[in-house]
Design a protein around this motif. Structure first.
Motif, mmCIF file in Angstrom:
data_model
loop_
_atom_site.group_PDB
_atom_site.id
_atom_site.type_symbol
_atom_site.label_atom_id
_atom_site.label_comp_id
_atom_site.label_asym_id
_atom_site.label_seq_id
_atom_site.Cartn_x
_atom_site.Cartn_y
_atom_site.Cartn_z
ATOM 1 N N GLU A 95 4.523 -53.057 -25.997
ATOM 2 C CA GLU A 95 4.414 -52.619 -27.386
ATOM 3 C C GLU A 95 3.078 -51.900 -27.566
ATOM 4 O OE1 GLU A 95 6.761 -53.280 -29.800
ATOM 5 O OE2 GLU A 95 8.061 -54.477 -28.473
ATOM 6 N N LEU A 96 3.131 -50.717 -28.179
ATOM 7 C CA LEU A 96 1.905 -49.950 -28.398
ATOM 8 C C LEU A 96 2.140 -48.959 -29.523
ATOM 9 C CD1 LEU A 96 -0.992 -49.234 -27.319
ATOM 10 C CD2 LEU A 96 0.116 -47.471 -25.936
ATOM 11 N N SER A 97 1.144 -48.829 -30.403
ATOM 12 C CA SER A 97 1.234 -47.869 -31.493
ATOM 13 C C SER A 97 -0.085 -47.107 -31.588
ATOM 14 C CB SER A 97 1.524 -48.576 -32.822
ATOM 15 O OG SER A 97 1.669 -47.635 -33.868
ATOM 16 N N ILE A 98 0.000 -45.778 -31.488
ATOM 17 C CA ILE A 98 -1.181 -44.920 -31.507
ATOM 18 C C ILE A 98 -1.244 -44.192 -32.846
ATOM 19 C CG2 ILE A 98 -2.431 -43.087 -30.332
ATOM 20 C CD1 ILE A 98 -1.904 -45.599 -28.633
ATOM 21 N N GLU A 99 -2.331 -44.385 -33.564
ATOM 22 C CA GLU A 99 -2.510 -43.704 -34.842
ATOM 23 C C GLU A 99 -2.888 -42.241 -34.605
ATOM 24 O OE1 GLU A 99 -5.275 -45.595 -37.445
ATOM 25 O OE2 GLU A 99 -4.650 -47.614 -36.877
ATOM 26 N N PRO A 100 -2.310 -41.329 -35.369
ATOM 27 C CA PRO A 100 -2.679 -39.916 -35.215
ATOM 28 C C PRO A 100 -4.150 -39.691 -35.555
ATOM 29 C CG PRO A 100 -1.329 -40.229 -37.172
ATOM 30 C CD PRO A 100 -1.299 -41.520 -36.422
ATOM 31 N N GLY A 101 -4.793 -38.812 -34.797
ATOM 32 C CA GLY A 101 -6.171 -38.453 -35.075
ATOM 33 C C GLY A 101 -7.202 -39.477 -34.657
ATOM 34 N N THR A 102 -6.817 -40.407 -33.780
ATOM 35 C CA THR A 102 -7.742 -41.442 -33.332
ATOM 36 C C THR A 102 -7.856 -41.429 -31.808
ATOM 37 O OG1 THR A 102 -6.058 -43.187 -33.131
ATOM 38 C CG2 THR A 102 -7.127 -42.922 -35.278
ATOM 39 N N ILE A 103 -8.878 -42.132 -31.308
ATOM 40 C CA ILE A 103 -8.967 -42.451 -29.889
ATOM 41 C C ILE A 103 -8.568 -43.911 -29.737
ATOM 42 C CG2 ILE A 103 -10.462 -42.693 -27.871
ATOM 43 C CD1 ILE A 103 -12.220 -40.492 -28.982
ATOM 44 N N HIS A 104 -7.612 -44.172 -28.860
ATOM 45 C CA HIS A 104 -7.126 -45.529 -28.594
ATOM 46 C C HIS A 104 -7.440 -45.849 -27.140
ATOM 47 C CE1 HIS A 104 -4.148 -48.830 -29.705
ATOM 48 N NE2 HIS A 104 -4.452 -49.072 -28.426
ATOM 49 N N ALA A 105 -8.237 -46.870 -26.914
ATOM 50 C CA ALA A 105 -8.668 -47.236 -25.567
ATOM 51 C C ALA A 105 -7.702 -48.230 -24.936
ATOM 52 C CB ALA A 105 -10.069 -47.832 -25.598
ATOM 53 N N ILE A 106 -7.342 -47.985 -23.688
ATOM 54 C CA ILE A 106 -6.541 -48.900 -22.890
ATOM 55 C C ILE A 106 -7.470 -49.534 -21.858
ATOM 56 C CG2 ILE A 106 -4.588 -49.152 -21.311
ATOM 57 C CD1 ILE A 106 -3.761 -48.477 -24.161
ATOM 58 N N LEU A 107 -7.603 -50.851 -21.916
ATOM 59 C CA LEU A 107 -8.553 -51.574 -21.083
ATOM 60 C C LEU A 107 -7.831 -52.584 -20.210
ATOM 61 C CD1 LEU A 107 -11.134 -52.361 -23.932
ATOM 62 C CD2 LEU A 107 -11.112 -50.363 -22.418
ATOM 63 N N GLY A 108 -8.475 -52.947 -19.119
ATOM 64 C CA GLY A 108 -7.906 -53.963 -18.228
ATOM 65 C C GLY A 108 -8.493 -53.846 -16.842
ATOM 66 N N ARG A 109 -8.338 -54.906 -16.068
ATOM 67 C CA ARG A 109 -8.820 -54.895 -14.687
ATOM 68 C C ARG A 109 -7.998 -53.916 -13.852
ATOM 69 N NH1 ARG A 109 -8.627 -60.546 -15.995
ATOM 70 N NH2 ARG A 109 -10.710 -61.509 -16.095
ATOM 71 N N ASN A 110 -8.444 -53.647 -12.645
ATOM 72 C CA ASN A 110 -7.701 -52.768 -11.745
ATOM 73 C C ASN A 110 -6.334 -53.368 -11.413
ATOM 74 O OD1 ASN A 110 -9.783 -50.885 -11.565
ATOM 75 N ND2 ASN A 110 -10.732 -51.906 -9.810
ATOM 76 N N GLY A 111 -5.332 -52.496 -11.367
ATOM 77 C CA GLY A 111 -4.009 -52.918 -10.921
ATOM 78 C C GLY A 111 -3.160 -53.621 -11.948
ATOM 79 N N VAL A 112 -3.519 -53.534 -13.231
ATOM 80 C CA VAL A 112 -2.740 -54.259 -14.250
ATOM 81 C C VAL A 112 -1.668 -53.383 -14.895
ATOM 82 C CG1 VAL A 112 -4.617 -55.864 -14.743
ATOM 83 C CG2 VAL A 112 -4.418 -53.753 -16.089
ATOM 84 N N GLY A 113 -1.675 -52.056 -14.616
ATOM 85 C CA GLY A 113 -0.639 -51.187 -15.158
ATOM 86 C C GLY A 113 -1.139 -50.103 -16.105
ATOM 87 N N LYS A 114 -2.434 -49.866 -16.141
ATOM 88 C CA LYS A 114 -2.970 -48.871 -17.081
ATOM 89 C C LYS A 114 -2.492 -47.459 -16.736
ATOM 90 C CE LYS A 114 -7.348 -49.821 -16.393
ATOM 91 N NZ LYS A 114 -7.183 -50.754 -15.251
ATOM 92 N N THR A 115 -2.640 -47.079 -15.467
ATOM 93 C CA THR A 115 -2.186 -45.748 -15.055
ATOM 94 C C THR A 115 -0.676 -45.627 -15.163
ATOM 95 O OG1 THR A 115 -4.085 -45.388 -13.589
ATOM 96 C CG2 THR A 115 -2.095 -44.129 -13.106
ATOM 97 N N THR A 116 0.028 -46.702 -14.855
ATOM 98 C CA THR A 116 1.489 -46.689 -14.990
ATOM 99 C C THR A 116 1.904 -46.449 -16.429
ATOM 100 O OG1 THR A 116 1.797 -48.152 -13.088
ATOM 101 C CG2 THR A 116 3.605 -48.038 -14.664
ATOM 102 N N LEU A 117 1.143 -46.993 -17.375
ATOM 103 C CA LEU A 117 1.442 -46.757 -18.785
ATOM 104 C C LEU A 117 1.408 -45.266 -19.096
ATOM 105 C CD1 LEU A 117 1.851 -47.622 -21.743
ATOM 106 C CD2 LEU A 117 -0.642 -47.882 -21.908
ATOM 107 N N LEU A 118 0.380 -44.565 -18.628
ATOM 108 C CA LEU A 118 0.294 -43.126 -18.872
ATOM 109 C C LEU A 118 1.441 -42.385 -18.179
ATOM 110 C CD1 LEU A 118 -3.550 -42.404 -18.600
ATOM 111 C CD2 LEU A 118 -2.212 -43.307 -20.519
#
Length: 231
Positions: A21-44
């Motif tokens: 679940e994720l919701s990005i507000e228009p006109g903002t910067i939303h940071a995705i954080l987490g340790r290595n290998g948790v799925g951050k790049t996969t999300l993109l």
């Protein structure tokens, strides 16, 4: 602007993102954080349609794009500055930037005016091969290439990683300017917590392919950082 609901993503038989679940507000910067290998790049990659399979609902400007092709998502206004930059080393600076134009909604292949304001070095060295640039200059080039697609949402994967320290602050300030001055919505995967706190309005922390914490960056506590992000 960009909303994910109950999204699952797979590479082959490997289930990477779980009921995301994720919701990005228009006109903002939303940071995705987490340790290595948790799925951050996969999300993109999931947002761009680059994983083997995804299901659930992914809404972009009111349209469900979970089943659309990658090039359709790009033409709709989603662009990426990938981890490691991935510029074409034998192409000139200009050729690298123009590659981003293939995803422009009108099919325009041109160097955006914004590039001359943000990255004058690139403008002054258009014929220089991308492979001869420093890491920081290549990151500038990767950002310029993404901007050539005229994105509505810019995905940025570890944009300050592997860059010489004296250039990191320039890249950070450029990202903030893209949002504050040019109104670009940015989804920022970042390991630098100090920069994420400075740049982003909201954050989401990922663990084992699931969002486990999130909210306003001003409310991101040291205890939360220690719990989910310390090594």
């Amino acid at each position: 602007m960009l909303d994910l609901s109950n999204v699952n993503t797979f590479y082959g038989k490997s289930h990477i993102l779980h009921n995301f679940e994720l919701s990005i507000e228009p006109g903002t910067i939303h940071a995705i954080l987490g340790r290595n290998g948790v799925g951050k790049t996969t999300l993109l990659s999931c947002i761009l349609g680059l994983t083997d399979r995804s299901d659930g609902t992914m809404s972009f400007n009111g349209r469900d794009i979970i089943s659309t092709a990658t090039h359709e998502r790009a033409r709709a206004g989603i662009s990426i500055v990938p981890q490691g930059r991935q510029i074409f080393p034998d192409f000139s600076i200009k050729e690298n930037i123009l590659m981003g134009g293939f995803a422009h909604p009108d099919g325009k292949r041109q160097v955006p005016d914004i590039v001359s304001e943000l990255f004058p070095y690139l403008i002054d060295n258009m014929s220089r091969p991308g492979g001869l640039l420093s890491g920081g200059q290549q990151q500038q080039l990767a950002i310029a290439r993404a901007l050539a697609a005229a994105p509505k949402v810019l995905l940025m994967d570890e944009p300050t990683e592997g860059i010489q320290p004296n250039i990191v602050e320039q890249i950070e300030n450029t990202i903030i300017r893209l949002n504050s001055e040019f109104g670009l919505t940015i989804l920022l995967v970042e390991q630098n917590i100090k920069f994420a706190r400075r740049a982003a309005k909201n954050y989401t922390i990922i663990e084992k392919g699931c969002p486990v914490d999130g909210g306003l960056c001003r409310d991101l506590t040291d205890n939360t950082i220690h719990k989910y992000l310390s090594v």
